[in-house]
Design a protein around this motif. Structure first.
Motif, PDB file in Angstrom:
ATOM      1  N   MET A 112       0.835  -1.196   0.000  1.00 53.97           N
ATOM      2  CA  MET A 112       0.000   0.000   0.000  1.00 53.97           C
ATOM      3  C   MET A 112       0.873   1.252   0.000  1.00 53.97           C
ATOM      4  SD  MET A 112      -2.750   1.101   2.914  1.00 53.97           S
ATOM      5  CE  MET A 112      -3.576  -0.471   2.744  1.00 53.97           C
ATOM      6  N   LYS A 113       0.522   2.186  -0.841  1.00 56.23           N
ATOM      7  CA  LYS A 113       1.310   3.407  -0.897  1.00 56.23           C
ATOM      8  C   LYS A 113       1.170   4.195   0.389  1.00 56.23           C
ATOM      9  CE  LYS A 113       0.889   3.926  -5.901  1.00 56.23           C
ATOM     10  NZ  LYS A 113       0.383   4.784  -6.984  1.00 56.23           N
ATOM     11  N   ARG A 114       2.195   4.908   0.693  1.00 61.60           N
ATOM     12  CA  ARG A 114       2.173   5.693   1.912  1.00 61.60           C
ATOM     13  C   ARG A 114       1.661   7.089   1.607  1.00 61.60           C
ATOM     14  NH1 ARG A 114       7.016   6.506   6.306  1.00 61.60           N
ATOM     15  NH2 ARG A 114       5.877   7.871   7.721  1.00 61.60           N
ATOM     16  N   GLY A 115       0.627   7.453   2.318  1.00 65.69           N
ATOM     17  CA  GLY A 115       0.125   8.813   2.177  1.00 65.69           C
ATOM     18  C   GLY A 115      -0.828   8.997   1.027  1.00 65.69           C
ATOM     19  N   ASP A 160     -10.608   7.303   3.766  1.00 63.21           N
ATOM     20  CA  ASP A 160      -9.468   7.342   2.852  1.00 63.21           C
ATOM     21  C   ASP A 160      -8.314   6.569   3.487  1.00 63.21           C
ATOM     22  OD1 ASP A 160      -7.153   8.092   1.422  1.00 63.21           O
ATOM     23  OD2 ASP A 160      -8.094   9.967   0.782  1.00 63.21           O
ATOM     24  N   ALA A 161      -8.072   5.351   2.994  1.00 62.28           N
ATOM     25  CA  ALA A 161      -7.063   4.480   3.596  1.00 62.28           C
ATOM     26  C   ALA A 161      -5.680   5.106   3.580  1.00 62.28           C
ATOM     27  CB  ALA A 161      -7.031   3.138   2.865  1.00 62.28           C
ATOM     28  N   ASN A 162      -5.345   5.821   2.509  1.00 62.36           N
ATOM     29  CA  ASN A 162      -4.019   6.420   2.425  1.00 62.36           C
ATOM     30  C   ASN A 162      -3.778   7.420   3.547  1.00 62.36           C
ATOM     31  OD1 ASN A 162      -3.087   4.994   0.229  1.00 62.36           O
ATOM     32  ND2 ASN A 162      -3.672   6.540  -1.263  1.00 62.36           N
ATOM     33  N   VAL A 163      -4.780   8.230   3.835  1.00 61.82           N
ATOM     34  CA  VAL A 163      -4.649   9.232   4.893  1.00 61.82           C
ATOM     35  C   VAL A 163      -4.513   8.561   6.251  1.00 61.82           C
ATOM     36  CG1 VAL A 163      -5.833  11.082   6.121  1.00 61.82           C
ATOM     37  CG2 VAL A 163      -5.825  11.062   3.624  1.00 61.82           C
ATOM     38  N   LEU A 189     -10.074  12.521   6.628  1.00 61.46           N
ATOM     39  CA  LEU A 189     -10.033  11.065   6.730  1.00 61.46           C
ATOM     40  C   LEU A 189     -10.919  10.373   5.702  1.00 61.46           C
ATOM     41  CD1 LEU A 189     -10.327  10.639  10.619  1.00 61.46           C
ATOM     42  CD2 LEU A 189      -8.218  10.644   9.257  1.00 61.46           C
ATOM     43  N   TYR A 190     -11.709  11.148   4.955  1.00 60.94           N
ATOM     44  CA  TYR A 190     -12.703  10.554   4.054  1.00 60.94           C
ATOM     45  C   TYR A 190     -12.487  10.963   2.602  1.00 60.94           C
ATOM     46  CZ  TYR A 190     -15.237   9.158   8.222  1.00 60.94           C
ATOM     47  OH  TYR A 190     -15.583   8.586   9.419  1.00 60.94           O
TER      48      TYR A 190
END
Length: 373
Positions: free
Chosen positions: A1-4, A208-211, A332-333
């Motif tokens: 998973m990418k960070r950020g 938002d998983a990245n956040v 977060l969304y």
């Protein structure tokens, strides 16, 4: 998973006002175990237990401006993609908080489904116009049907055979509850795809998983948060890395003041997009809420809607607005839009259900569904 989440805004302060589908879907995947069912029931019980608030109680909420912002985002999505006479499927419809939004879009027919019995009863009350916490308003103009059941577990195409196909499907702040297992995630997307007409639209909002992962990696421990929310991961994630081979079942506990206090699951968006494509659902866009606000607040009609909703004040005497902590929660969304592959039939007549459904829903009208039937 990418960070950020590199493309989303990182500002602290809130803005100023201005293929053919297998209908069996997930049947080839492992059936839900008892633990998964218990977690789904826990989420349902949490939302069932939340009572409808009076207007005074709502305005006193510590996250009232965040709630108004979320309503604005949902309203914008509906105004962008709903058309007069549309047949609407609202997955995880909750207490019916979007009913008036759909009415303003002049939709023709509405089907709402939610796992929480208490929420469906509140939705029925709201549809009927009986809720004493609402201001006097005209009765909703569209007929509707309500169902109680887990739309991430139950196959809906047979249940709703006579109601579809649907022009638009909405799933607001709930899709992540399907991500506890691959079977549930597939069932959710299979239901959407099987019920949407070719060219139909799927709109939604979810974490938002990245956040979330970016914030977790920046934190000293396994908890992130501020004065109005916290997210806590279990010790099994103390390494703060997540294998791409196991993108389902990444659970955390989420607490948001006056709103949420239950388990949720990470949804890596690249996996969501790839899985959706298997069910003929193609991505139109995904935008973090900060980015979404920045883009659509520039349009006069949506700026005026923001003023009326009051998330950023009314532009006059009311100068109240989102706190920095509420604005951080919004970050977060994300909002997403997908389209069902194919072109709509130009000769297809739009369904006319004006006289083909109740405009008053009784308790006996609510249909209860489960895989046990």
């Amino acid at each position: 998973m990418k960070r950020g989440y590199e493309s989303a805004s990182t500002s602290i302060a809130p803005p100023q006002s201005r293929q053919r589908i297998d209908p069996n879907g997930a049947s080839q995947y492992q059936e839900e175990d008892e633990n998964t069912r218990n977690l789904a029931r826990r989420v349902a019980d949490h939302y069932s237990a939340r009572s409808n608030q009076t207007l005074e109680e709502r305005e006193a909420s510590p996250i009232i401006h965040l709630k108004k912002l979320n309503n604005w985002i949902k309203s914008v999505l509906i105004q962008l993609y709903a058309r007069r006479g549309d047949v609407v499927l609202d997955l995880a419809c909750g207490k019916g908080g979007d009913l008036i939004k759909w009415d303003k879009a002049r939709v023709g027919y509405y089907v709402g489904i939610d796992i929480a019995e208490g929420s469906i009863e509140d939705c029925r009350t709201r549809y009927n116009g009986d809720a004493d916490h609402h201001q006097r308003r005209n009765r909703l103009t569209f007929p509707a049907r309500l169902l109680c059941g887990d739309c991430f577990e139950v196959r809906l195409d047979e249940v709703l055979r006579d109601d579809g196909p649907f022009d638009i499907c909405s799933c607001q702040f709930a899709m992540h509850y399907s991500w506890s297992t691959e079977a549930r995630a597939r069932r959710a997307l299979a239901n959407v795809s099987a019920l949407l007409r070719p060219g139909g639209t799927f709109i939604g909002t979810m974490p938002d998983a990245n956040v979330i992962i970016k914030k977790l990696r920046e934190a000293e421990g396994l908890t992130i948060g501020n004065s109005v929310y916290w997210i806590r991961f279990d010790e099994e994630y103390d390494h703060k890395t997540f294998k791409s081979s196991t993108p389902f079942g990444i659970k955390y506990k989420f607490h948001l003041e006056d709103a949420v206090d239950c388990p949720e699951w990470i949804v890596p968006f690249p996996v969501f997009k790839s899985l959706a494509e298997e069910y003929d659902l193609e991505l139109v866009f995904v935008k973090n809420s900060h980015e979404f606000v920045d883009q659509y607040l520039k349009r006069p009609e949506f700026a005026e809607l923001m003023r009326r909703l009051g998330a950023l004040g009314d532009g006059n005497q009311d100068t109240s607005t989102l706190s920095p902590d509420e604005w951080e929660v919004a970050y977060l969304y994300s909002a997403f839009v997908l389209k069902k592959r194919g072109e709509p039939d130009p000769n297809r007549k739009r369904a006319n259900r004006t006289n083909n459904g109740p405009t008053q829903i009784s308790k006996d009208d609510i249909m209860y569904i489960s895989n046990d039937e």
